[in-house]
Design an enzyme around this catalytic site. Structure first.
Site, PDB file in Angstrom:
ATOM      1  N   ASP A  17       0.854  -1.180   0.000  1.00 45.98           N
ATOM      2  CA  ASP A  17       0.000   0.000   0.000  1.00 45.98           C
ATOM      3  C   ASP A  17       0.891   1.231   0.000  1.00 45.98           C
ATOM      4  O   ASP A  17       2.094   1.155   0.261  1.00 45.98           O
ATOM      5  CB  ASP A  17      -0.901  -0.013   1.245  1.00 45.98           C
ATOM      6  CG  ASP A  17      -1.826   1.199   1.320  1.00 45.98           C
ATOM      7  OD1 ASP A  17      -2.465   1.513   0.305  1.00 45.98           O
ATOM      8  OD2 ASP A  17      -1.892   1.840   2.374  1.00 45.98           O
ATOM      9  N   SER A  18       0.272   2.380  -0.244  1.00 48.94           N
ATOM     10  CA  SER A  18       1.007   3.638  -0.210  1.00 48.94           C
ATOM     11  C   SER A  18       1.427   4.008   1.207  1.00 48.94           C
ATOM     12  O   SER A  18       2.245   4.899   1.396  1.00 48.94           O
ATOM     13  CB  SER A  18       0.149   4.761  -0.801  1.00 48.94           C
ATOM     14  OG  SER A  18      -1.065   4.864  -0.082  1.00 48.94           O
ATOM     15  N   CYS A  80      -4.207  -1.100  -2.161  1.00 48.76           N
ATOM     16  CA  CYS A  80      -4.313   0.346  -2.334  1.00 48.76           C
ATOM     17  C   CYS A  80      -5.259   0.568  -3.509  1.00 48.76           C
ATOM     18  O   CYS A  80      -5.031   0.024  -4.593  1.00 48.76           O
ATOM     19  CB  CYS A  80      -2.932   0.926  -2.639  1.00 48.76           C
ATOM     20  SG  CYS A  80      -2.912   2.649  -3.168  1.00 48.76           S
ATOM     21  N   GLU A 159      -5.349   8.829  10.126  1.00 47.94           N
ATOM     22  CA  GLU A 159      -3.957   8.651  10.557  1.00 47.94           C
ATOM     23  C   GLU A 159      -3.646   9.431  11.829  1.00 47.94           C
ATOM     24  O   GLU A 159      -2.727   9.077  12.569  1.00 47.94           O
ATOM     25  CB  GLU A 159      -2.997   9.010   9.414  1.00 47.94           C
ATOM     26  CG  GLU A 159      -3.121   8.035   8.257  1.00 47.94           C
ATOM     27  CD  GLU A 159      -2.008   8.145   7.231  1.00 47.94           C
ATOM     28  OE1 GLU A 159      -1.034   8.884   7.473  1.00 47.94           O
ATOM     29  OE2 GLU A 159      -2.120   7.475   6.189  1.00 47.94           O
ATOM     30  N   CYS A 191     -11.397   3.393  -0.230  1.00 52.35           N
ATOM     31  CA  CYS A 191     -10.030   3.713   0.188  1.00 52.35           C
ATOM     32  C   CYS A 191      -9.772   2.853   1.411  1.00 52.35           C
ATOM     33  O   CYS A 191     -10.669   2.686   2.252  1.00 52.35           O
ATOM     34  CB  CYS A 191      -9.901   5.195   0.529  1.00 52.35           C
ATOM     35  SG  CYS A 191      -8.331   5.630   1.329  1.00 52.35           S
ATOM     36  N   HIS A 193      -8.281   3.251   4.103  1.00 51.10           N
ATOM     37  CA  HIS A 193      -8.437   3.881   5.422  1.00 51.10           C
ATOM     38  C   HIS A 193      -9.897   3.872   5.894  1.00 51.10           C
ATOM     39  O   HIS A 193     -10.169   3.902   7.092  1.00 51.10           O
ATOM     40  CB  HIS A 193      -7.977   5.347   5.383  1.00 51.10           C
ATOM     41  CG  HIS A 193      -6.503   5.539   5.326  1.00 51.10           C
ATOM     42  ND1 HIS A 193      -5.752   5.269   4.201  1.00 51.10           N
ATOM     43  CD2 HIS A 193      -5.628   6.022   6.255  1.00 51.10           C
ATOM     44  CE1 HIS A 193      -4.485   5.565   4.443  1.00 51.10           C
ATOM     45  NE2 HIS A 193      -4.384   6.026   5.680  1.00 51.10           N
TER      46      HIS A 193
END
Length: 276
Positions: A17-18, A80, A159, A191, A193
């Protein structure tokens, strides 16, 4: 069964993932495929991917896949949405091993469960702008109407750990108002997240809207893929570590976030220079 096949069976899954978002995918793999080993790479030095060009994302993805191949993985999960949207179809023909992204499994489920054919997608600017979910949904449900909304503030809020903060609630209400007025019955959390905000999104959207978590659907898809190739781990691997984590920057910050959401404690994330 040949020795090489046996070895492949016990090899780890490569997940990348990024940054930290793909840990929601790793978490689902840990839950649903507890026998499988995982090597995770988070490209924390070059995050976010969502605002970068297709060419850049393809280049980054190739570098990371090369690294994971050097670690002897048997399959790769592109955890991702942006890399799945921009790089997967470019890279798949070059691959000798199975590879799966997070877009197709989520899109397929959304296309199948919608009752009124109106599906919402939230994601990064890159994912929403690529219209990859629309394309994938239409393969399964050509008549569906797909509405996309970029929600760029969700990633930094997650985050920061502000999953239930009033600021996050206000931001979510502003983003999701678009869908509340458009009569969707299915919403894809596009996404990695966003599953961490699932409870909040559920509260805002109400029980009548199906929430599709591509992280969960990807783990299901991976399970089927490993079975098809005959490389599912039966749990008899010799004493190898179950989970290994690598990052391109900010290892301590990554480790702290990982330990806040994973079902196991990770002791370290190893720093590597992915450009070299």
């Amino acid at each position: 069964m040949s020795e090489s096949f046996e070895n492949q069976k016990y090899a780890p899954i490569g997940v990348f993932d990024s940054g930290v978002g793909g840990l929601t995918v790793a978490r689902e793999i840990m839950r649903q495929l507890p026998q499988e080993r995982i090597i995770y790479f988070g490209d924390t030095a070059r995050v976010p991917y969502g605002s970068k060009s297709r060419e850049t994302i393809v280049r980054y993805s190739r570098q990371i896949i090369h690294f994971l191949e050097s670690k002897g993985v048997k399959a790769i999960v592109v955890a991702c949405n942006t890399a799945s949207a921009f790089a997967l179809e470019n890279i798949r023909p070059e691959m000798k091993m199975p590879i799966i992204g997070v877009v197709k499994p989520g899109a397929k489920v959304a296309a199948e469960i919608t009752q009124n054919g109106r599906i919402g997608v939230i994601g990064t600017e890159g994912t929403v702008g690529s219209h990859i979910y629309t394309e994938m949904i239409h393969r399964h449900n050509p008549g569906a109407t797909v509405l996309g909304k970029a929600c760029p503030l969700f990633v930094p809020l997650v985050e920061e750990g502000w999953l239930k903060d009033p600021v996050t609630v206000q931001v979510a209400k502003r983003y999701l108002a678009y869908f509340q007025e458009s009569d969707i019955d299915t919403l894809i959390l596009g996404c990695t997240h966003y599953p961490l905000l699932r409870a909040m999104i559920r509260e805002i959207m109400g029980e009548s809207v199906n929430l599709v978590n591509p992280a969960y659907e990807t783990a299901q898809g991976l399970k089927r893929l490993l079975e098809q190739h005959g490389i599912s781990n039966d749990g008899k691997a010799p004493g190898e570590p179950m989970y290994q984590f690598y990052v391109s920057d900010a290892a301590e910050k990554f480790k702290n976030f990982a330990n806040s959401i994973l079902p196991c404690e990770i002791e370290e994330a190893q720093l590597i220079h992915i450009e070299e």
